[in-house]
Design a protein around this motif. Structure first.
Motif, PDB file in Angstrom:
ATOM      1  N   GLY A  50      64.432 104.693 -37.742  1.00 12.24           N
ATOM      2  CA  GLY A  50      64.299 103.349 -37.743  1.00 12.24           C
ATOM      3  C   GLY A  50      63.323 102.679 -36.937  1.00 12.24           C
ATOM      4  N   PHE A  51      63.387 103.395 -35.578  1.00 13.02           N
ATOM      5  CA  PHE A  51      62.298 102.821 -34.529  1.00 13.02           C
ATOM      6  C   PHE A  51      60.662 103.304 -35.036  1.00 13.02           C
ATOM      7  CE2 PHE A  51      65.859 102.233 -31.580  1.00 13.02           C
ATOM      8  CZ  PHE A  51      65.356 101.081 -30.819  1.00 13.02           C
ATOM      9  N   GLU A  52      60.987 104.663 -35.597  1.00  9.65           N
ATOM     10  CA  GLU A  52      59.410 105.099 -35.975  1.00  9.65           C
ATOM     11  C   GLU A  52      58.875 104.159 -37.023  1.00  9.65           C
ATOM     12  OE1 GLU A  52      57.405 108.866 -38.287  1.00  9.65           O
ATOM     13  OE2 GLU A  52      59.711 108.866 -37.247  1.00  9.65           O
ATOM     14  N   PHE A  53      59.879 103.459 -38.071  1.00  7.87           N
ATOM     15  CA  PHE A  53      59.229 102.798 -39.123  1.00  7.87           C
ATOM     16  C   PHE A  53      58.788 101.549 -38.310  1.00  7.87           C
ATOM     17  CE2 PHE A  53      59.966  99.469 -42.398  1.00  7.87           C
ATOM     18  CZ  PHE A  53      59.155 100.003 -43.428  1.00  7.87           C
ATOM     19  N   TYR A  54      59.742 100.965 -37.591  1.00  7.78           N
ATOM     20  CA  TYR A  54      59.357  99.636 -36.745  1.00  7.78           C
ATOM     21  C   TYR A  54      57.856  99.450 -36.100  1.00  7.78           C
ATOM     22  CZ  TYR A  54      59.724  96.231 -33.207  1.00  7.78           C
ATOM     23  OH  TYR A  54      59.511  95.116 -32.304  1.00  7.78           O
ATOM     24  N   PHE A  55      57.800 100.865 -35.113  1.00  8.18           N
ATOM     25  CA  PHE A  55      56.515 100.842 -34.806  1.00  8.18           C
ATOM     26  C   PHE A  55      55.253 101.307 -35.644  1.00  8.18           C
ATOM     27  CE2 PHE A  55      59.233 102.213 -30.921  1.00  8.18           C
ATOM     28  CZ  PHE A  55      59.075 100.892 -30.434  1.00  8.18           C
ATOM     29  N   THR A  56      55.741 102.068 -36.599  1.00 14.11           N
ATOM     30  CA  THR A  56      54.296 102.407 -37.075  1.00 14.11           C
ATOM     31  C   THR A  56      54.130 101.765 -38.580  1.00 14.11           C
ATOM     32  OG1 THR A  56      55.841 104.037 -38.604  1.00 14.11           O
ATOM     33  CG2 THR A  56      54.638 104.768 -36.735  1.00 14.11           C
ATOM     34  N   SER A  57      55.098 100.683 -38.924  1.00 19.54           N
ATOM     35  CA  SER A  57      54.840 100.097 -40.364  1.00 19.54           C
ATOM     36  C   SER A  57      54.925  98.510 -39.808  1.00 19.54           C
ATOM     37  CB  SER A  57      56.039 100.350 -41.196  1.00 19.54           C
ATOM     38  OG  SER A  57      55.781 101.718 -41.477  1.00 19.54           O
ATOM     39  N   SER A  58      55.767  98.196 -39.117  1.00 15.70           N
ATOM     40  CA  SER A  58      56.003  96.595 -38.901  1.00 15.70           C
ATOM     41  C   SER A  58      54.963  95.997 -37.661  1.00 15.70           C
ATOM     42  CB  SER A  58      57.151  96.429 -38.284  1.00 15.70           C
ATOM     43  OG  SER A  58      58.320  96.865 -39.568  1.00 15.70           O
ATOM     44  N   ASN A  59      55.079  96.937 -36.626  1.00 17.56           N
ATOM     45  CA  ASN A  59      54.137  96.284 -35.432  1.00 17.56           C
ATOM     46  C   ASN A  59      52.573  96.858 -34.982  1.00 17.56           C
ATOM     47  OD1 ASN A  59      56.469  94.528 -35.182  1.00 17.56           O
ATOM     48  ND2 ASN A  59      56.567  94.764 -32.964  1.00 17.56           N
ATOM     49  N   PHE A  60      52.428  98.193 -35.266  1.00 16.42           N
ATOM     50  CA  PHE A  60      51.425  98.848 -34.569  1.00 16.42           C
ATOM     51  C   PHE A  60      50.966  99.915 -35.763  1.00 16.42           C
ATOM     52  CE2 PHE A  60      54.572  97.979 -31.077  1.00 16.42           C
ATOM     53  CZ  PHE A  60      53.683  97.159 -30.654  1.00 16.42           C
ATOM     54  N   ALA A  61      50.898  99.406 -36.937  1.00 13.76           N
ATOM     55  CA  ALA A  61      50.349 100.231 -38.039  1.00 13.76           C
ATOM     56  C   ALA A  61      49.150 100.636 -37.910  1.00 13.76           C
ATOM     57  CB  ALA A  61      51.004  99.578 -39.461  1.00 13.76           C
ATOM     58  N   ARG A  62      48.248  99.863 -37.647  1.00 10.20           N
ATOM     59  CA  ARG A  62      46.847  99.967 -37.566  1.00 10.20           C
ATOM     60  C   ARG A  62      46.598 100.971 -36.289  1.00 10.20           C
ATOM     61  NH1 ARG A  62      43.696  94.254 -38.254  1.00 10.20           N
ATOM     62  NH2 ARG A  62      44.484  93.836 -40.296  1.00 10.20           N
ATOM     63  N   ILE A  63      47.263 100.774 -35.412  1.00  9.35           N
ATOM     64  CA  ILE A  63      47.014 101.861 -34.036  1.00  9.35           C
ATOM     65  C   ILE A  63      47.566 103.330 -34.441  1.00  9.35           C
ATOM     66  CG2 ILE A  63      47.888 102.315 -31.841  1.00  9.35           C
ATOM     67  CD1 ILE A  63      47.854  99.272 -31.261  1.00  9.35           C
ATOM     68  N   PHE A  64      48.691 103.369 -35.225  1.00 10.33           N
ATOM     69  CA  PHE A  64      49.045 104.597 -35.305  1.00 10.33           C
ATOM     70  C   PHE A  64      48.321 105.333 -36.675  1.00 10.33           C
ATOM     71  CE2 PHE A  64      52.880 103.300 -32.635  1.00 10.33           C
ATOM     72  CZ  PHE A  64      52.747 104.050 -31.892  1.00 10.33           C
ATOM     73  N   THR A  65      47.551 104.605 -37.247  1.00  4.92           N
ATOM     74  CA  THR A  65      46.770 105.181 -38.018  1.00  4.92           C
ATOM     75  C   THR A  65      45.955 106.149 -37.468  1.00  4.92           C
ATOM     76  OG1 THR A  65      46.867 103.188 -39.505  1.00  4.92           O
ATOM     77  CG2 THR A  65      45.137 104.822 -40.109  1.00  4.92           C
TER      78      THR A  65
END
Length: 233
Positions: A50-65
């Motif tokens: 859930g945290f992984e989805f929150y960080f990578t998809s909801s808030n900081f998707a561009r950074i974790f790309t």
């Protein structure tokens, strides 16, 4: 300007503004992120996912790309995001405090002029003393305006951006009651915040207009060269 009468508690007012806006900002930031996090946790198989989805998809998707994901990086970015939100808030508070402080000083002069009119004081030296203080304060206002005008415009544009962003989101259908509550609460806080910036930021101009109106209402029998000099400012 220690010889002027004090009206209200300026220090307390500044403290209330600071506390109120910081509270608004904290609640607003908390509501937005809590809503997003709760959605991520509900749709995930585990808390970690859930945290992984929150960080990578909801808030900081561009950074974790571009950057490999790890939980500590997500929390670090969340901390940076929080600092960014409060940096924006501090600029709003700074504008409000400047506006309130200058408005307070102008109010002191306005009340002093009002007292002199009511007391029918004709002494030219007293009027000269107040005019000198008024001139110094006006110069300070102009200098302040030249210095922070860019910050004021920037703050207003940022606030308007987030208001328009929330208005755009309102066009989307929100079926969940909790999501709807989160949305309208955060939107209301944004509007209140923008309203405070406008009201306190424009307080100086309103006080200056009141002084001008008061000076134009000085009775004829009190006119002297110093009173007339006010009209030329």
């Amino acid at each position: 300007m220690r010889n002027y009468k004090f009206y209200g508690n300026l220090k307390r007012k500044i403290g209330l503004i600071t506390f109120g806006i910081l509270t608004f900002a904290a609640v607003e930031h908390f509501l937005i992120n809590l809503n997003s996090l709760s959605k991520s946790l509900k749709s995930a198989e585990s808390v970690e996912k859930g945290f992984e989805f929150y960080f990578t998809s909801s808030n900081f998707a561009r950074i974790f790309t571009f950057v490999p994901y790890s939980l500590w990086k997500g929390f670090l970015l969340e901390f940076v995001s929080l600092q960014k939100a409060f940096l924006w808030t501090y600029s709003d508070i700074f504008i409000m405090i400047i506006g309130v402080s200058l408005q307070y000083k102008l109010h002191q002069i306005r009340e002093q002029i009002h007292i002199m009119i009511e007391s029918k004081i004709k002494n030219e030296n007293i009027w000269l003393s107040i005019r000198k203080d008024y001139l110094l304060l006006i110069r300070l206002c102009k200098k302040t305006n030249d210095t922070v005008s860019t910050l004021i415009v920037g703050s207003f544009m940022i606030n308007m951006y987030f208001v328009l962003k929330q208005m755009f989101k309102s066009l989307m259908r929100i079926e969940n009651t909790v999501d709807r509550v989160y949305f309208y609460m955060s939107f209301a806080l944004l509007i209140i915040r923008l309203g405070f910036v406008i009201i306190f930021g424009s307080a100086v101009n309103e006080e200056w207009k009141d002084i001008g109106f008061l000076l134009h209402s000085v009775p004829t029998e009190l006119h002297n060269p110093e009173v007339l000099n006010y009209s030329r400012l």
